[in-house]
Design a protein around this motif. Structure first.
Motif, PDB file in Angstrom:
ATOM      1  N   PHE A  14       0.851  -1.180   0.000  1.00  0.00           N
ATOM      2  CA  PHE A  14       0.000   0.000   0.000  1.00  0.00           C
ATOM      3  C   PHE A  14       0.891   1.234   0.000  1.00  0.00           C
ATOM      4  O   PHE A  14       1.923   1.263   0.667  1.00  0.00           O
ATOM      5  CB  PHE A  14      -0.908   0.025   1.239  1.00  0.00           C
ATOM      6  CG  PHE A  14      -1.857  -1.137   1.302  1.00  0.00           C
ATOM      7  CD1 PHE A  14      -3.078  -1.083   0.659  1.00  0.00           C
ATOM      8  CD2 PHE A  14      -1.514  -2.293   1.999  1.00  0.00           C
ATOM      9  CE1 PHE A  14      -3.953  -2.159   0.699  1.00  0.00           C
ATOM     10  CE2 PHE A  14      -2.372  -3.373   2.051  1.00  0.00           C
ATOM     11  CZ  PHE A  14      -3.597  -3.307   1.399  1.00  0.00           C
ATOM     12  N   LEU A  19      -4.528   4.434   2.735  1.00  0.00           N
ATOM     13  CA  LEU A  19      -4.988   3.513   1.699  1.00  0.00           C
ATOM     14  C   LEU A  19      -5.145   2.097   2.249  1.00  0.00           C
ATOM     15  O   LEU A  19      -6.071   1.372   1.869  1.00  0.00           O
ATOM     16  CB  LEU A  19      -4.039   3.526   0.508  1.00  0.00           C
ATOM     17  CG  LEU A  19      -4.073   4.812  -0.337  1.00  0.00           C
ATOM     18  CD1 LEU A  19      -2.995   4.765  -1.416  1.00  0.00           C
ATOM     19  CD2 LEU A  19      -5.445   5.013  -0.941  1.00  0.00           C
ATOM     20  N   ALA A  20      -4.250   1.700   3.150  1.00  0.00           N
ATOM     21  CA  ALA A  20      -4.367   0.379   3.764  1.00  0.00           C
ATOM     22  C   ALA A  20      -5.642   0.297   4.610  1.00  0.00           C
ATOM     23  O   ALA A  20      -6.393  -0.679   4.524  1.00  0.00           O
ATOM     24  CB  ALA A  20      -3.139   0.081   4.621  1.00  0.00           C
ATOM     25  N   ALA A  22      -8.345   2.086   4.233  1.00  0.00           N
ATOM     26  CA  ALA A  22      -9.494   2.103   3.327  1.00  0.00           C
ATOM     27  C   ALA A  22      -9.750   0.708   2.768  1.00  0.00           C
ATOM     28  O   ALA A  22     -10.909   0.266   2.692  1.00  0.00           O
ATOM     29  CB  ALA A  22      -9.257   3.101   2.186  1.00  0.00           C
ATOM     30  N   HIS A  23      -8.679   0.004   2.409  1.00  0.00           N
ATOM     31  CA  HIS A  23      -8.844  -1.361   1.907  1.00  0.00           C
ATOM     32  C   HIS A  23      -9.397  -2.272   2.996  1.00  0.00           C
ATOM     33  O   HIS A  23     -10.266  -3.111   2.736  1.00  0.00           O
ATOM     34  CB  HIS A  23      -7.525  -1.907   1.365  1.00  0.00           C
ATOM     35  CG  HIS A  23      -7.654  -3.300   0.846  1.00  0.00           C
ATOM     36  ND1 HIS A  23      -8.336  -3.597  -0.320  1.00  0.00           N
ATOM     37  CD2 HIS A  23      -7.239  -4.492   1.356  1.00  0.00           C
ATOM     38  CE1 HIS A  23      -8.316  -4.905  -0.517  1.00  0.00           C
ATOM     39  NE2 HIS A  23      -7.654  -5.467   0.492  1.00  0.00           N
ATOM     40  N   ASP A  26     -13.122  -1.632   3.276  1.00  0.00           N
ATOM     41  CA  ASP A  26     -13.841  -2.203   2.135  1.00  0.00           C
ATOM     42  C   ASP A  26     -13.912  -3.723   2.232  1.00  0.00           C
ATOM     43  O   ASP A  26     -14.969  -4.328   2.027  1.00  0.00           O
ATOM     44  CB  ASP A  26     -13.167  -1.815   0.819  1.00  0.00           C
ATOM     45  CG  ASP A  26     -13.335  -0.350   0.466  1.00  0.00           C
ATOM     46  OD1 ASP A  26     -14.201   0.324   1.068  1.00  0.00           O
ATOM     47  OD2 ASP A  26     -12.582   0.126  -0.408  1.00  0.00           O
ATOM     48  N   ALA A  27     -12.774  -4.350   2.553  1.00  0.00           N
ATOM     49  CA  ALA A  27     -12.731  -5.812   2.639  1.00  0.00           C
ATOM     50  C   ALA A  27     -13.588  -6.323   3.789  1.00  0.00           C
ATOM     51  O   ALA A  27     -14.299  -7.319   3.651  1.00  0.00           O
ATOM     52  CB  ALA A  27     -11.286  -6.283   2.787  1.00  0.00           C
ATOM     53  N   THR A  83      -7.315 -11.162   0.425  1.00  0.00           N
ATOM     54  CA  THR A  83      -7.875 -10.367  -0.670  1.00  0.00           C
ATOM     55  C   THR A  83      -6.820 -10.274  -1.764  1.00  0.00           C
ATOM     56  O   THR A  83      -5.713 -10.798  -1.612  1.00  0.00           O
ATOM     57  CB  THR A  83      -8.247  -8.944  -0.202  1.00  0.00           C
ATOM     58  OG1 THR A  83      -7.044  -8.203   0.041  1.00  0.00           O
ATOM     59  CG2 THR A  83      -9.117  -8.953   1.042  1.00  0.00           C
ATOM     60  N   ASP A  84      -7.158  -9.565  -2.835  1.00  0.00           N
ATOM     61  CA  ASP A  84      -6.173  -9.352  -3.901  1.00  0.00           C
ATOM     62  C   ASP A  84      -4.973  -8.552  -3.408  1.00  0.00           C
ATOM     63  O   ASP A  84      -3.905  -8.602  -4.003  1.00  0.00           O
ATOM     64  CB  ASP A  84      -6.812  -8.609  -5.080  1.00  0.00           C
ATOM     65  CG  ASP A  84      -7.797  -9.464  -5.848  1.00  0.00           C
ATOM     66  OD1 ASP A  84      -7.771 -10.706  -5.687  1.00  0.00           O
ATOM     67  OD2 ASP A  84      -8.604  -8.893  -6.603  1.00  0.00           O
ATOM     68  N   HIS A  85      -5.154  -7.794  -2.312  1.00  0.00           N
ATOM     69  CA  HIS A  85      -4.084  -6.925  -1.810  1.00  0.00           C
ATOM     70  C   HIS A  85      -3.492  -7.378  -0.479  1.00  0.00           C
ATOM     71  O   HIS A  85      -2.508  -6.801  -0.029  1.00  0.00           O
ATOM     72  CB  HIS A  85      -4.600  -5.499  -1.668  1.00  0.00           C
ATOM     73  CG  HIS A  85      -5.088  -4.911  -2.945  1.00  0.00           C
ATOM     74  ND1 HIS A  85      -4.249  -4.522  -3.954  1.00  0.00           N
ATOM     75  CD2 HIS A  85      -6.348  -4.673  -3.382  1.00  0.00           C
ATOM     76  CE1 HIS A  85      -4.960  -4.058  -4.963  1.00  0.00           C
ATOM     77  NE2 HIS A  85      -6.246  -4.145  -4.643  1.00  0.00           N
TER      78      HIS A  85
END
Length: 104
Positions: A14, A19-20, A22-23, A26-27, A83-85
């Motif tokens: 990230f 941003l981390a 936020a992910h 969302d996840a 997740t994808d990230h």
């Protein structure tokens, strides 16, 4: 007061802590998990000294720090599914520091 616990780590890439987070939000929503972000730590890459607050030196050396680390402390409500990230790195024995509660 030091308390024995397990801390689960996930890793990813990230550009920033916001941003981390936020992910993570969302996840968590997509997975139906209610995370308490007060108990989730985002550690940017190459900051192994931040791990020393919880883990022994041997454990710290076994954790890859070339990526962003997400630490799910005991009261976080996590971890998340991969997740994808984010990918799981494992659950490690740790100690957290908490202030003792006052007696009535």
């Amino acid at each position: 007061m030091k308390l024995e616990c397990d801390i689960t780590l996930m890793g990813g890439t990230f550009a920033s802590q916001p941003l981390a987070f936020a992910h993570l939000l969302d996840a968590a929503q997509a997975q139906g998990i209610s995370l308490d972000l007060d108990h989730v730590e985002v550690i940017q890459s190459n900051q192994p000294a931040r791990l020393a607050q919880w883990f022994t030196p041997d454990t710290c050396q076994s954790i890859p720090t070339t990526q962003t680390l997400i630490a799910f402390l005991p009261a976080s409500g996590g971890p998340l599914a991969p997740t994808d990230h984010l990918r799981p790195l494992g659950t490690f024995p740790a100690q957290i520091t908490r202030a003792p509660l006052p007696k009535d």
